[in-house]
Design a protein around this motif. Structure first.
Motif, PDB file in Angstrom:
ATOM      1  N   ARG A  31      -4.453 -14.331   3.338  1.00  0.00           N
ATOM      2  CA  ARG A  31      -3.822 -15.495   3.243  1.00  0.00           C
ATOM      3  C   ARG A  31      -2.682 -15.602   1.916  1.00  0.00           C
ATOM      4  NH1 ARG A  31      -5.744 -20.569   4.243  1.00  0.00           N
ATOM      5  NH2 ARG A  31      -7.706 -19.743   4.863  1.00  0.00           N
ATOM      6  N   GLU A  32      -3.283 -14.834   0.837  1.00  0.00           N
ATOM      7  CA  GLU A  32      -2.675 -14.468  -0.191  1.00  0.00           C
ATOM      8  C   GLU A  32      -1.194 -13.874  -0.029  1.00  0.00           C
ATOM      9  OE1 GLU A  32      -0.675 -15.375  -3.748  1.00  0.00           O
ATOM     10  OE2 GLU A  32      -2.485 -16.445  -3.095  1.00  0.00           O
ATOM     11  N   ALA A  33      -1.237 -12.903   0.755  1.00  0.00           N
ATOM     12  CA  ALA A  33      -0.098 -11.980   1.157  1.00  0.00           C
ATOM     13  C   ALA A  33       0.736 -12.809   1.796  1.00  0.00           C
ATOM     14  CB  ALA A  33      -0.467 -10.674   2.125  1.00  0.00           C
ATOM     15  N   VAL A  34       0.409 -13.766   3.001  1.00  0.00           N
ATOM     16  CA  VAL A  34       1.409 -14.357   3.606  1.00  0.00           C
ATOM     17  C   VAL A  34       2.112 -15.646   2.585  1.00  0.00           C
ATOM     18  CG1 VAL A  34       1.440 -16.403   5.264  1.00  0.00           C
ATOM     19  CG2 VAL A  34       0.219 -14.269   5.868  1.00  0.00           C
ATOM     20  N   LEU A  35       1.075 -16.232   1.751  1.00  0.00           N
ATOM     21  CA  LEU A  35       1.617 -17.390   0.891  1.00  0.00           C
ATOM     22  C   LEU A  35       2.623 -16.683   0.005  1.00  0.00           C
ATOM     23  CD1 LEU A  35      -1.287 -19.611   0.284  1.00  0.00           C
ATOM     24  CD2 LEU A  35       0.651 -20.161   1.470  1.00  0.00           C
ATOM     25  N   ALA A  36       2.438 -15.582  -0.627  1.00  0.00           N
ATOM     26  CA  ALA A  36       3.259 -14.967  -1.537  1.00  0.00           C
ATOM     27  C   ALA A  36       4.837 -14.658  -0.828  1.00  0.00           C
ATOM     28  CB  ALA A  36       2.930 -13.521  -1.669  1.00  0.00           C
ATOM     29  N   ASP A  37       4.738 -14.291   0.356  1.00  0.00           N
ATOM     30  CA  ASP A  37       6.098 -14.173   1.171  1.00  0.00           C
ATOM     31  C   ASP A  37       6.960 -15.509   1.021  1.00  0.00           C
ATOM     32  OD1 ASP A  37       5.733 -11.472   1.820  1.00  0.00           O
ATOM     33  OD2 ASP A  37       5.292 -12.016   3.867  1.00  0.00           O
ATOM     34  N   TRP A  38       6.420 -16.753   1.408  1.00  0.00           N
ATOM     35  CA  TRP A  38       6.876 -17.894   1.276  1.00  0.00           C
ATOM     36  C   TRP A  38       7.081 -18.421   0.047  1.00  0.00           C
ATOM     37  CZ3 TRP A  38       9.083 -18.913   5.627  1.00  0.00           C
ATOM     38  CH2 TRP A  38       8.911 -18.258   6.930  1.00  0.00           C
ATOM     39  N   ARG A  39       6.537 -18.096  -1.091  1.00  0.00           N
ATOM     40  CA  ARG A  39       7.222 -18.610  -2.253  1.00  0.00           C
ATOM     41  C   ARG A  39       7.972 -17.707  -2.881  1.00  0.00           C
ATOM     42  NH1 ARG A  39       1.166 -17.166  -4.113  1.00  0.00           N
ATOM     43  NH2 ARG A  39       0.132 -18.865  -3.189  1.00  0.00           N
ATOM     44  N   ALA A  40       8.716 -18.446  -3.878  1.00  0.00           N
ATOM     45  CA  ALA A  40       9.989 -17.639  -4.667  1.00  0.00           C
ATOM     46  C   ALA A  40      11.328 -17.072  -3.587  1.00  0.00           C
ATOM     47  CB  ALA A  40       9.529 -16.405  -5.465  1.00  0.00           C
ATOM     48  N   GLY A  41      11.596 -18.195  -2.956  1.00  0.00           N
ATOM     49  CA  GLY A  41      12.791 -17.981  -2.106  1.00  0.00           C
ATOM     50  C   GLY A  41      12.484 -17.612  -0.512  1.00  0.00           C
ATOM     51  N   GLY A  42      11.225 -17.599  -0.359  1.00  0.00           N
ATOM     52  CA  GLY A  42      10.964 -17.249   1.249  1.00  0.00           C
ATOM     53  C   GLY A  42      11.167 -15.821   1.662  1.00  0.00           C
ATOM     54  N   VAL A  43      10.879 -15.837   3.221  1.00  0.00           N
ATOM     55  CA  VAL A  43      10.908 -14.468   3.472  1.00  0.00           C
ATOM     56  C   VAL A  43      12.345 -13.769   3.602  1.00  0.00           C
ATOM     57  CG1 VAL A  43       8.621 -14.622   4.795  1.00  0.00           C
ATOM     58  CG2 VAL A  43      10.644 -15.219   6.036  1.00  0.00           C
ATOM     59  N   ASP A  44      13.396 -14.638   3.571  1.00  0.00           N
ATOM     60  CA  ASP A  44      14.714 -14.246   3.744  1.00  0.00           C
ATOM     61  C   ASP A  44      15.639 -14.565   2.524  1.00  0.00           C
ATOM     62  OD1 ASP A  44      15.004 -16.934   4.236  1.00  0.00           O
ATOM     63  OD2 ASP A  44      16.114 -16.396   6.167  1.00  0.00           O
ATOM     64  N   GLY A  45      14.951 -14.821   1.680  1.00  0.00           N
ATOM     65  CA  GLY A  45      15.676 -15.424   0.255  1.00  0.00           C
ATOM     66  C   GLY A  45      16.127 -16.704   0.053  1.00  0.00           C
TER      67      GLY A  45
END
Length: 97
Positions: free
Chosen positions: A46-60
């Motif tokens: 869950r944390e790995a997925v949430l980290a992708d969507w924080r700070a600009g999202g998966v594509d910046g």
């Protein structure tokens, strides 16, 4: 340490740069993690997925309204052969809500 594969679904991401609620999408993601038990595996995935969507999202770009709501769909403990030789899942499958 055991290896687990966790399937997560998420909602609450916007399509494109704007946060247009008519263009909300969801996603499905599979993550493989090493953990002591299934509860720890779920938390790490869950944390790995949430980290992708924080700070600009998966594509910046910022796609998150209030952060995606992430739900565990399934989990399984992997055998040693799959854990060592199997493909490590990554990425997201997006769908329109």
């Amino acid at each position: 340490m055991p290896c687990f594969e966790v399937v997560l679904s998420g909602t609450g991401i916007a399509d494109g740069v704007g946060l247009d609620t008519d263009a909300l999408r969801g996603f499905i993601a599979r993550r493989r993690v090493r953990a002591g038990d299934h509860d720890e595996a779920i938390a790490l995935a869950r944390e790995a997925v949430l980290a992708d969507w924080r700070a600009g999202g998966v594509d910046g770009r910022s796609h998150v309204r209030d952060g995606p709501t992430v739900t565990v769909q399934s989990w399984r403990r992997l055998g040693w052969l799959t854990a060592v030789l199997g493909r490590t899942p990554s990425g997201y499958t997006l769908f329109r809500l």
